[in-house]
Design a protein around this motif. Structure first.
Motif, PDB file in Angstrom:
ATOM      1  N   LEU A  50       0.838  -1.205   0.000  1.00  0.00           N
ATOM      2  CA  LEU A  50       0.000   0.000   0.000  1.00  0.00           C
ATOM      3  C   LEU A  50       0.870   1.250   0.000  1.00  0.00           C
ATOM      4  O   LEU A  50       1.998   1.246   0.493  1.00  0.00           O
ATOM      5  CB  LEU A  50      -0.931  -0.016   1.216  1.00  0.00           C
ATOM      6  CG  LEU A  50      -1.965  -1.160   1.194  1.00  0.00           C
ATOM      7  CD1 LEU A  50      -2.682  -1.270   2.533  1.00  0.00           C
ATOM      8  CD2 LEU A  50      -2.973  -0.971   0.063  1.00  0.00           C
ATOM      9  N   LEU A  51       0.316   2.322  -0.553  1.00  0.00           N
ATOM     10  CA  LEU A  51       1.050   3.582  -0.692  1.00  0.00           C
ATOM     11  C   LEU A  51       0.594   4.597   0.341  1.00  0.00           C
ATOM     12  O   LEU A  51      -0.493   4.478   0.913  1.00  0.00           O
ATOM     13  CB  LEU A  51       0.801   4.164  -2.095  1.00  0.00           C
ATOM     14  CG  LEU A  51       1.140   3.241  -3.264  1.00  0.00           C
ATOM     15  CD1 LEU A  51       0.758   3.910  -4.585  1.00  0.00           C
ATOM     16  CD2 LEU A  51       2.627   2.890  -3.252  1.00  0.00           C
ATOM     17  N   LEU A  52       1.408   5.622   0.554  1.00  0.00           N
ATOM     18  CA  LEU A  52       0.965   6.752   1.370  1.00  0.00           C
ATOM     19  C   LEU A  52      -0.350   7.261   0.788  1.00  0.00           C
ATOM     20  O   LEU A  52      -0.490   7.391  -0.423  1.00  0.00           O
ATOM     21  CB  LEU A  52       2.004   7.877   1.359  1.00  0.00           C
ATOM     22  CG  LEU A  52       3.301   7.663   2.137  1.00  0.00           C
ATOM     23  CD1 LEU A  52       4.121   8.957   2.132  1.00  0.00           C
ATOM     24  CD2 LEU A  52       3.056   7.196   3.561  1.00  0.00           C
ATOM     25  N   GLY A  53      -1.298   7.522   1.663  1.00  0.00           N
ATOM     26  CA  GLY A  53      -2.598   8.023   1.229  1.00  0.00           C
ATOM     27  C   GLY A  53      -3.647   6.936   1.056  1.00  0.00           C
ATOM     28  O   GLY A  53      -4.831   7.227   0.913  1.00  0.00           O
ATOM     29  N   ASP A  54      -3.225   5.668   1.044  1.00  0.00           N
ATOM     30  CA  ASP A  54      -4.164   4.565   0.787  1.00  0.00           C
ATOM     31  C   ASP A  54      -5.013   4.171   1.989  1.00  0.00           C
ATOM     32  O   ASP A  54      -6.187   3.832   1.833  1.00  0.00           O
ATOM     33  CB  ASP A  54      -3.388   3.296   0.350  1.00  0.00           C
ATOM     34  CG  ASP A  54      -3.018   3.306  -1.118  1.00  0.00           C
ATOM     35  OD1 ASP A  54      -3.514   4.175  -1.854  1.00  0.00           O
ATOM     36  OD2 ASP A  54      -2.221   2.434  -1.520  1.00  0.00           O
ATOM     37  N   ALA A  55      -4.414   4.116   3.183  1.00  0.00           N
ATOM     38  CA  ALA A  55      -5.069   3.436   4.310  1.00  0.00           C
ATOM     39  C   ALA A  55      -4.701   4.061   5.647  1.00  0.00           C
ATOM     40  O   ALA A  55      -3.550   4.461   5.858  1.00  0.00           O
ATOM     41  CB  ALA A  55      -4.654   1.961   4.326  1.00  0.00           C
ATOM     42  N   HIS A  56      -5.665   4.132   6.543  1.00  0.00           N
ATOM     43  CA  HIS A  56      -5.357   4.423   7.941  1.00  0.00           C
ATOM     44  C   HIS A  56      -4.623   3.237   8.559  1.00  0.00           C
ATOM     45  O   HIS A  56      -4.897   2.094   8.199  1.00  0.00           O
ATOM     46  CB  HIS A  56      -6.648   4.650   8.738  1.00  0.00           C
ATOM     47  CG  HIS A  56      -7.249   5.997   8.522  1.00  0.00           C
ATOM     48  ND1 HIS A  56      -8.601   6.226   8.506  1.00  0.00           N
ATOM     49  CD2 HIS A  56      -6.654   7.200   8.318  1.00  0.00           C
ATOM     50  CE1 HIS A  56      -8.817   7.514   8.312  1.00  0.00           C
ATOM     51  NE2 HIS A  56      -7.660   8.122   8.185  1.00  0.00           N
ATOM     52  N   VAL A  57      -3.738   3.510   9.495  1.00  0.00           N
ATOM     53  CA  VAL A  57      -3.053   2.426  10.196  1.00  0.00           C
ATOM     54  C   VAL A  57      -3.130   2.675  11.697  1.00  0.00           C
ATOM     55  O   VAL A  57      -2.599   3.666  12.200  1.00  0.00           O
ATOM     56  CB  VAL A  57      -1.585   2.300   9.764  1.00  0.00           C
ATOM     57  CG1 VAL A  57      -0.934   1.119  10.490  1.00  0.00           C
ATOM     58  CG2 VAL A  57      -1.476   2.101   8.252  1.00  0.00           C
ATOM     59  N   ILE A  58      -3.818   1.789  12.391  1.00  0.00           N
ATOM     60  CA  ILE A  58      -3.923   1.824  13.848  1.00  0.00           C
ATOM     61  C   ILE A  58      -2.979   0.748  14.378  1.00  0.00           C
ATOM     62  O   ILE A  58      -3.020  -0.401  13.924  1.00  0.00           O
ATOM     63  CB  ILE A  58      -5.369   1.560  14.306  1.00  0.00           C
ATOM     64  CG1 ILE A  58      -6.284   2.703  13.865  1.00  0.00           C
ATOM     65  CG2 ILE A  58      -5.444   1.397  15.824  1.00  0.00           C
ATOM     66  CD1 ILE A  58      -7.060   2.438  12.618  1.00  0.00           C
ATOM     67  N   ARG A  59      -2.122   1.114  15.298  1.00  0.00           N
ATOM     68  CA  ARG A  59      -1.169   0.139  15.842  1.00  0.00           C
ATOM     69  C   ARG A  59      -1.160   0.207  17.371  1.00  0.00           C
ATOM     70  O   ARG A  59      -1.109   1.296  17.953  1.00  0.00           O
ATOM     71  CB  ARG A  59       0.266   0.419  15.333  1.00  0.00           C
ATOM     72  CG  ARG A  59       0.381   0.466  13.821  1.00  0.00           C
ATOM     73  CD  ARG A  59       1.820   0.563  13.345  1.00  0.00           C
ATOM     74  NE  ARG A  59       2.521  -0.723  13.483  1.00  0.00           N
ATOM     75  CZ  ARG A  59       3.633  -1.047  12.822  1.00  0.00           C
ATOM     76  NH1 ARG A  59       4.206  -0.167  11.993  1.00  0.00           N
ATOM     77  NH2 ARG A  59       4.204  -2.223  12.985  1.00  0.00           N
ATOM     78  N   ASN A  60      -1.194  -0.951  18.000  1.00  0.00           N
ATOM     79  CA  ASN A  60      -1.022  -1.036  19.458  1.00  0.00           C
ATOM     80  C   ASN A  60      -0.324  -2.355  19.769  1.00  0.00           C
ATOM     81  O   ASN A  60      -0.022  -3.136  18.851  1.00  0.00           O
ATOM     82  CB  ASN A  60      -2.380  -0.890  20.169  1.00  0.00           C
ATOM     83  CG  ASN A  60      -3.348  -2.033  19.872  1.00  0.00           C
ATOM     84  OD1 ASN A  60      -2.938  -3.165  19.622  1.00  0.00           O
ATOM     85  ND2 ASN A  60      -4.644  -1.738  19.894  1.00  0.00           N
TER      86      ASN A  60
END
Lengths: 165, 165
Positions: free
Chosen positions: A50-60
């Protein structure tokens, strides 16, 4: 600390020299939100192309479904138009095979304070993905057409496997 | 959904072809944990010049300090050795200038269910960073030598600015 900060600011100056925001919008263009672990060894965008601008990324820690993950994914869907969530847990996770008692002791050893909250450890990688996919599918805060996919990532081989679709 | 999944798996096959895990360990080599927003337009590693394996990355809506962020950062420090946290909020954030009432209404419009939780909107970008840095510095769950830095990121220019050091 000053050395680290200077290094990061110099790296950022190099980043800016090649940076072009023209194709980047607030709303993710692929309408995807990813929920995954904080682990340093991969980025969700990298392993899925995926490219910048494609998807939100939630990380924990663990990529677990928590109230905070629901807060983030809910905003992502209702305010910014995402319609697919991809949950990714990974091999060799720090939470895999641990217990809350052990983790509370580790935190107390380092900080002097015993945590009152739980750490959401898990014992089976595929099952933790299935559990979190089920939790999201059962949440009432997403639109009717919302879809949830569950994947695992192998940090040794770089391989994604499908657990829930 | 099947089309999306196939596309992602094909991209992952290309990723694996160049992947080498040899330098990647569970413990982040730079002993850094980053707390930032889920926004699609940047990665924390990219804008700061960090490599895979360098730093944990925790992301949620806004990059806010929540109980889940504390859970993740606490594990990162106590179990996996990070000693610096970098908080990064960004311009044009979906939470900037919103109210909980407005956000609850948006979620209800899309899902049919009114959220019982708050969304942690904020009105001043620099102040939200200072607030979250202060919250982490006040947390009892980190080791005495733990340091917290606060930055902002401009999504139009790619520029990092220092708010709290």
């Amino acid at each position: 600390m000053a050395d680290l900060l200077n290094e990061l600011l110099e790296a950022n100056a190099r980043y800016r020299a090649d940076f072009d925001a023209a194709d980047l919008q607030l709303r993710p263009r692929r309408q995807i939100a990813i929920l995954t672990c904080m682990d340093s060894r991969y980025t969700a965008q990298g392993v899925l192309g995926l490219l910048l601008g494609d998807a939100h990324v939630i990380r924990n820690a663990g990529g677990r479904v928590t109230e905070d993950a629901i807060r983030s994914l809910t905003l992502s869907a209702a305010l910014l138009g995402t319609r697919t969530c991809i949950v990714i847990h990974h091999s060799d996770c720090g939470l895999l095979g641990r217990t809350d008692e052990e983790l509370r002791q580790r935190v107390a050893n380092v900080s002097g304070t015993r945590a009152t909250f739980g750490f959401l450890p898990f014992t089976d990688l595929d099952q933790s993905v299935r559990d979190d996919v089920a939790a999201l599918r059962a949440s009432p805060y997403f639109p009717p057409e919302y879809e949830v996919l569950g994947l695992t990532y192998d940090v040794r081989t770089g391989e994604i496997a499908v657990v829930a679709e």
